[in-house]
Write a protein that holds these residues in place. Sequence first.
Motif, PDB file in Angstrom:
ATOM      1  N   GLY A 313      34.035  46.242  44.033  1.00 39.06           N
ATOM      2  CA  GLY A 313      34.294  47.685  44.074  1.00 39.06           C
ATOM      3  C   GLY A 313      34.322  48.208  45.497  1.00 39.06           C
ATOM      4  N   ASP A 314      33.380  47.771  46.315  1.00 37.47           N
ATOM      5  CA  ASP A 314      33.336  48.243  47.704  1.00 37.47           C
ATOM      6  C   ASP A 314      34.585  47.821  48.467  1.00 37.47           C
ATOM      7  OD1 ASP A 314      30.871  49.287  47.113  1.00 37.47           O
ATOM      8  OD2 ASP A 314      29.734  47.641  48.068  1.00 37.47           O
ATOM      9  N   TYR A 315      35.027  46.593  48.270  1.00 37.03           N
ATOM     10  CA  TYR A 315      36.213  46.121  49.000  1.00 37.03           C
ATOM     11  C   TYR A 315      37.459  46.874  48.551  1.00 37.03           C
ATOM     12  CZ  TYR A 315      39.539  42.963  51.193  1.00 37.03           C
ATOM     13  OH  TYR A 315      40.558  42.442  51.956  1.00 37.03           O
ATOM     14  N   GLN A 316      37.635  47.105  47.250  1.00 38.98           N
ATOM     15  CA  GLN A 316      38.817  47.825  46.765  1.00 38.98           C
ATOM     16  C   GLN A 316      38.834  49.268  47.261  1.00 38.98           C
ATOM     17  OE1 GLN A 316      38.476  47.198  42.533  1.00 38.98           O
ATOM     18  NE2 GLN A 316      40.024  45.548  42.554  1.00 38.98           N
ATOM     19  N   ALA A 317      37.669  49.879  47.330  1.00 38.77           N
ATOM     20  CA  ALA A 317      37.621  51.268  47.810  1.00 38.77           C
ATOM     21  C   ALA A 317      37.929  51.348  49.297  1.00 38.77           C
ATOM     22  CB  ALA A 317      36.246  51.868  47.521  1.00 38.77           C
ATOM     23  N   ALA A 318      37.464  50.352  50.036  1.00 41.12           N
ATOM     24  CA  ALA A 318      37.665  50.395  51.485  1.00 41.12           C
ATOM     25  C   ALA A 318      39.090  50.077  51.885  1.00 41.12           C
ATOM     26  CB  ALA A 318      36.701  49.427  52.169  1.00 41.12           C
ATOM     27  N   HIS A 319      39.760  49.178  51.177  1.00 42.59           N
ATOM     28  CA  HIS A 319      41.096  48.741  51.577  1.00 42.59           C
ATOM     29  C   HIS A 319      42.183  49.241  50.652  1.00 42.59           C
ATOM     30  CE1 HIS A 319      38.395  45.847  53.545  1.00 42.59           C
ATOM     31  NE2 HIS A 319      39.358  45.698  54.480  1.00 42.59           N
ATOM     32  N   LYS A 320      41.867  50.070  49.713  1.00 46.92           N
ATOM     33  CA  LYS A 320      42.855  50.672  48.809  1.00 46.92           C
ATOM     34  C   LYS A 320      43.677  49.599  48.091  1.00 46.92           C
ATOM     35  CE  LYS A 320      41.599  54.699  50.483  1.00 46.92           C
ATOM     36  NZ  LYS A 320      40.747  55.611  49.701  1.00 46.92           N
ATOM     37  N   VAL A 321      43.011  48.514  47.665  1.00 52.55           N
ATOM     38  CA  VAL A 321      43.692  47.428  46.941  1.00 52.55           C
ATOM     39  C   VAL A 321      43.251  47.500  45.479  1.00 52.55           C
ATOM     40  CG1 VAL A 321      44.026  44.949  46.743  1.00 52.55           C
ATOM     41  CG2 VAL A 321      43.773  46.006  49.001  1.00 52.55           C
ATOM     42  N   LEU A 322      44.259  47.526  44.560  1.00 55.21           N
ATOM     43  CA  LEU A 322      43.919  47.686  43.141  1.00 55.21           C
ATOM     44  C   LEU A 322      44.104  46.386  42.365  1.00 55.21           C
ATOM     45  CD1 LEU A 322      45.473  51.202  42.478  1.00 55.21           C
ATOM     46  CD2 LEU A 322      43.094  50.621  42.962  1.00 55.21           C
ATOM     47  N   ASP A 323      45.329  45.934  42.202  1.00 55.91           N
ATOM     48  CA  ASP A 323      45.594  44.770  41.346  1.00 55.91           C
ATOM     49  C   ASP A 323      46.159  43.613  42.161  1.00 55.91           C
ATOM     50  OD1 ASP A 323      44.811  46.182  39.056  1.00 55.91           O
ATOM     51  OD2 ASP A 323      46.833  47.053  38.847  1.00 55.91           O
ATOM     52  N   LEU A 324      46.036  42.410  41.553  1.00 53.72           N
ATOM     53  CA  LEU A 324      46.591  41.202  42.157  1.00 53.72           C
ATOM     54  C   LEU A 324      47.979  40.943  41.612  1.00 53.72           C
ATOM     55  CD1 LEU A 324      43.501  38.833  41.918  1.00 53.72           C
ATOM     56  CD2 LEU A 324      44.365  39.967  43.978  1.00 53.72           C
ATOM     57  N   SER A 325      48.748  40.151  42.366  1.00 55.65           N
ATOM     58  CA  SER A 325      50.053  39.725  41.875  1.00 55.65           C
ATOM     59  C   SER A 325      49.873  38.683  40.776  1.00 55.65           C
ATOM     60  CB  SER A 325      50.873  39.144  43.032  1.00 55.65           C
ATOM     61  OG  SER A 325      50.232  37.975  43.531  1.00 55.65           O
ATOM     62  N   GLU A 326      50.974  38.387  40.080  1.00 52.67           N
ATOM     63  CA  GLU A 326      50.901  37.398  38.999  1.00 52.67           C
ATOM     64  C   GLU A 326      50.490  36.025  39.530  1.00 52.67           C
ATOM     65  OE1 GLU A 326      54.575  37.294  36.951  1.00 52.67           O
ATOM     66  OE2 GLU A 326      54.384  39.325  36.133  1.00 52.67           O
ATOM     67  N   GLU A 327      51.002  35.640  40.695  1.00 48.77           N
ATOM     68  CA  GLU A 327      50.648  34.347  41.274  1.00 48.77           C
ATOM     69  C   GLU A 327      49.172  34.304  41.624  1.00 48.77           C
ATOM     70  OE1 GLU A 327      51.825  31.455  45.067  1.00 48.77           O
ATOM     71  OE2 GLU A 327      52.766  33.435  44.819  1.00 48.77           O
ATOM     72  N   SER A 328      48.682  35.393  42.186  1.00 44.61           N
ATOM     73  CA  SER A 328      47.274  35.434  42.550  1.00 44.61           C
ATOM     74  C   SER A 328      46.391  35.436  41.311  1.00 44.61           C
ATOM     75  CB  SER A 328      46.992  36.679  43.393  1.00 44.61           C
ATOM     76  OG  SER A 328      47.744  36.639  44.591  1.00 44.61           O
ATOM     77  N   GLN A 329      46.844  36.109  40.236  1.00 44.98           N
ATOM     78  CA  GLN A 329      46.060  36.145  38.998  1.00 44.98           C
ATOM     79  C   GLN A 329      45.960  34.752  38.361  1.00 44.98           C
ATOM     80  OE1 GLN A 329      44.485  38.961  37.813  1.00 44.98           O
ATOM     81  NE2 GLN A 329      43.494  37.508  36.398  1.00 44.98           N
ATOM     82  N   ALA A 330      47.049  33.982  38.438  1.00 43.32           N
ATOM     83  CA  ALA A 330      47.022  32.631  37.881  1.00 43.32           C
ATOM     84  C   ALA A 330      46.049  31.748  38.651  1.00 43.32           C
ATOM     85  CB  ALA A 330      48.422  32.028  37.908  1.00 43.32           C
ATOM     86  N   LEU A 331      46.082  31.892  40.007  1.00 41.35           N
ATOM     87  CA  LEU A 331      45.123  31.118  40.797  1.00 41.35           C
ATOM     88  C   LEU A 331      43.692  31.531  40.482  1.00 41.35           C
ATOM     89  CD1 LEU A 331      46.890  31.033  44.300  1.00 41.35           C
ATOM     90  CD2 LEU A 331      46.501  29.100  42.765  1.00 41.35           C
ATOM     91  N   LEU A 332      43.493  32.832  40.252  1.00 39.99           N
ATOM     92  CA  LEU A 332      42.165  33.326  39.930  1.00 39.99           C
ATOM     93  C   LEU A 332      41.657  32.719  38.622  1.00 39.99           C
ATOM     94  CD1 LEU A 332      39.766  35.237  40.364  1.00 39.99           C
ATOM     95  CD2 LEU A 332      41.087  37.024  39.184  1.00 39.99           C
ATOM     96  N   ASP A 333      42.520  32.664  37.615  1.00 35.87           N
ATOM     97  CA  ASP A 333      42.095  32.102  36.317  1.00 35.87           C
ATOM     98  C   ASP A 333      41.705  30.626  36.456  1.00 35.87           C
ATOM     99  OD1 ASP A 333      42.559  34.542  35.144  1.00 35.87           O
ATOM    100  OD2 ASP A 333      44.585  34.022  34.438  1.00 35.87           O
ATOM    101  N   ARG A 334      42.495  29.871  37.218  1.00 34.78           N
ATOM    102  CA  ARG A 334      42.191  28.456  37.382  1.00 34.78           C
ATOM    103  C   ARG A 334      40.896  28.258  38.161  1.00 34.78           C
ATOM    104  NH1 ARG A 334      47.486  25.698  39.719  1.00 34.78           N
ATOM    105  NH2 ARG A 334      46.122  23.853  39.536  1.00 34.78           N
ATOM    106  N   LEU A 335      40.726  29.071  39.229  1.00 33.80           N
ATOM    107  CA  LEU A 335      39.494  28.964  39.993  1.00 33.80           C
ATOM    108  C   LEU A 335      38.277  29.341  39.145  1.00 33.80           C
ATOM    109  CD1 LEU A 335      40.605  30.396  43.465  1.00 33.80           C
ATOM    110  CD2 LEU A 335      39.802  28.073  43.003  1.00 33.80           C
ATOM    111  N   SER A 336      38.438  30.362  38.308  1.00 31.71           N
ATOM    112  CA  SER A 336      37.320  30.788  37.460  1.00 31.71           C
ATOM    113  C   SER A 336      36.913  29.697  36.483  1.00 31.71           C
ATOM    114  CB  SER A 336      37.701  32.063  36.696  1.00 31.71           C
ATOM    115  OG  SER A 336      37.971  33.112  37.587  1.00 31.71           O
ATOM    116  N   ASN A 337      37.909  29.060  35.887  1.00 30.67           N
ATOM    117  CA  ASN A 337      37.598  27.979  34.936  1.00 30.67           C
ATOM    118  C   ASN A 337      36.870  26.827  35.609  1.00 30.67           C
ATOM    119  OD1 ASN A 337      38.785  29.370  32.824  1.00 30.67           O
ATOM    120  ND2 ASN A 337      40.816  28.449  33.170  1.00 30.67           N
ATOM    121  N   LEU A 338      37.350  26.460  36.847  1.00 30.11           N
ATOM    122  CA  LEU A 338      36.701  25.367  37.554  1.00 30.11           C
ATOM    123  C   LEU A 338      35.288  25.738  37.972  1.00 30.11           C
ATOM    124  CD1 LEU A 338      39.574  23.934  39.808  1.00 30.11           C
ATOM    125  CD2 LEU A 338      38.407  22.777  37.930  1.00 30.11           C
ATOM    126  N   ASP A 339      35.102  26.981  38.457  1.00 28.15           N
ATOM    127  CA  ASP A 339      33.762  27.397  38.861  1.00 28.15           C
ATOM    128  C   ASP A 339      32.811  27.431  37.671  1.00 28.15           C
ATOM    129  OD1 ASP A 339      34.457  27.597  41.491  1.00 28.15           O
ATOM    130  OD2 ASP A 339      34.905  29.744  41.418  1.00 28.15           O
TER     131      ASP A 339
END
Length: 743
Positions: A313-339
């Motif tokens: 939340g702090d990072y999104q508020a400071a840099h005005k970043v809301l959502d990830l791209s589709e490519e970034s979301q796919a990488l996020l899902d894979r990283l989450s599963n591995l973690d």
Amino acid sequence: MTQPVIPSAVTQFNEADSDDISLAEIVGILMDSRWLVTSVSGGILLLAILYALFAAPVYKPSALVQVNQNSGGLRGLETLSSMLEGTSLPVDAEIQLAKSNSVLMTAAQAVHADIPIEPDYFPLFGGLISRRFRGIGPAPERLGLSGYSWGNDHVEVARFDVPYRLYDKTFRLQVVTADSFQLSDPSGQVVVGGRKGVLAQSRDSSVGIVVSRIEARAGVSFSIKRQDLQETVKNITSRLTVDEQGTQSGILKLTLSGPDADFETRLLAAIVSADVELNRNLRAEQAASQIAFLQDQLPIMQDRVDTARRQLGDYQAAHKVLDLSEESQALLDRLSNLDQAITTVTLQRAQIQQQFGGASPALRAVDAQQDTLRRQRAALEQQVAKLPGAAQSVLQLQENLQVASDLYSGLLTSIQQLQVVKAGAVGDLSIVDLPMEPHKTDGPPRALIVLSGLVVGLMLGSGLAFVRRAFLQRVEDPSSLESRFGLPTLAILPYSSEQTQRERDLQSTHQGREPLLAVEAPQDAVVEELRSLRTSLQFLMPTVERPVLCVSGLVSGVGKSFISANLACLAADAGMRVLVVDSDMRRGHLHRYFGLSQDPGLSALLSGVATQNDVIRPGGKDGLFVVTAGVYPPNPAELLLRPAFTGLLDQAAKDFDLVIVDAPPVLPVTDGVIVAQRSAMTIIAVKASTHTIRELQTAVSRYRQNGIRPNGFVMNYLRPRSGGYGYYYGYKYKYTYRTSTAD
């Protein structure tokens, strides 16, 4: 005295010269030992019959349980267990648990197996009658014996307390009425009397008993003991078998053997219940340990979730970043599963290390899986590094939040699952089939037991017959005498049923005589063989200094007196003047063959109270004379050493064509050697299948040590065999006189 030896006139062809035993010889050995074989086989057959009739039956109830190898636990553990090669299957552990002291003690106490009680049966056949009773309710008394059970008498004891020194001692419980009883101690004193379902104690409270069930006739007694629980468990263990059905099926079959079908069924059901309960308790303890570990990790996971949510939340508020791209979301899902997988494996590693230590094969497998997951994550991190800086930061923060949230949810789910296991509702064992009371005994049928006893008896009896023949080496083959001792067999006298029957007839009339077969049955085969012996002696006498023949034997009862008397008659029939002398002054009975009185005889002559003219008496045939043994003196050997005995033989050799001396046996006394030394010829009477080779060797050695060389053997009492030896074929035929002039 050294004497020339002539070849045997009756040497027969022997088919058994080789070491191989022919079928005919085997049959002959068995026929000779028929009484031994019959006795042994009959005895074992009788034991088999008694066992089949009186042995307690054996029942074997069985039950089936299933081992569930994947039941509950932390998520991911099932996948991991499939990778653990070389570890023991849970089935092996469950087999050992089913036979453990914890399970068996619990089951034994549940059915009171440590308090064995059984009704008193009438000795020998009471138990057999009881087992065959098929009526409803207790059987009525028989033979006026009300104290014994005759069928369907039952008493159950729920509690039996005695001092430890009285463990395994037999008490006596007697039914008084349908709901009352009295208990006697091992000495027979009544110590307790009570009613069904009520605790009854002795005056000093050292003995207490609770009888929970009485279904028995009044007056019936029961034997009851209190056993040590550990000894009871050992007894159950020896009768319990647990086996897996098939290969890695997970189905276990429990079988319990015992004489009481109802009790064994109840005991096995208690064992199955105790095993399932123990398994659930172990699973519950394991689940409690896992819950405690996971609850310790729960606050840590909660803090990680809160921290990850706040950082994102702090990072999104400071840099005005809301959502990830589709490519970034796919990488996020894979990283989450591995973690999430890495964290789960880390928790599993900590749990395994806590339970089994650092040397467990499972721990090495977890480490290998953890390394694989980390390599996969490092590859994804290289792809993330190619994204813009802001996207990388948001991706990392969202990944942290997603992983922490998933792990927190997973911990809550696992704790809920383990709480169900802890409550005892889930276990590794499931009951498939409870034991059912068997109605048929287990084991071979009674007829098969009896048949097996007969077969075993015949085999053992036959084996003993061959062992006896091999070790005792009894002389049966006349040709073996010549091959072993270098002495011919001068005659082979077959068994004569005629002689045996005549002996029995004379004994029944108490006439005190012996049948003279050469006179009463001159056509008998034995007489024919004695004629051949007479012929052999006629060839032998010209080669010796004087015609004095000593007929001796190894022991008494071999037929030397029979040979002497009948040979003398046959020699007299041939026109010879014959004197037969009974020199056995210990047990001589030659006078019975000729119907003479025992005295005056040889003992009177040697003692100096009679002359030769007094003791030489007619034998009932022309040319046949007899000297009996006389009154048995206390010193026969010393009398035979006197010159009077030598003088008798010297004078007889001048007055008679043949002198036959019936000598005492050579093995038990020295008299036989003394007589042989004063004779010119010596033959040894051998009873077939009676003497061993060692006995013959001793006798021949005794003769030769005293300067005597026997002239040969006469084998007596040789029985024909079924299949017969080759040397005996000639005696199956007779050559008789014509009784009619008709063609």
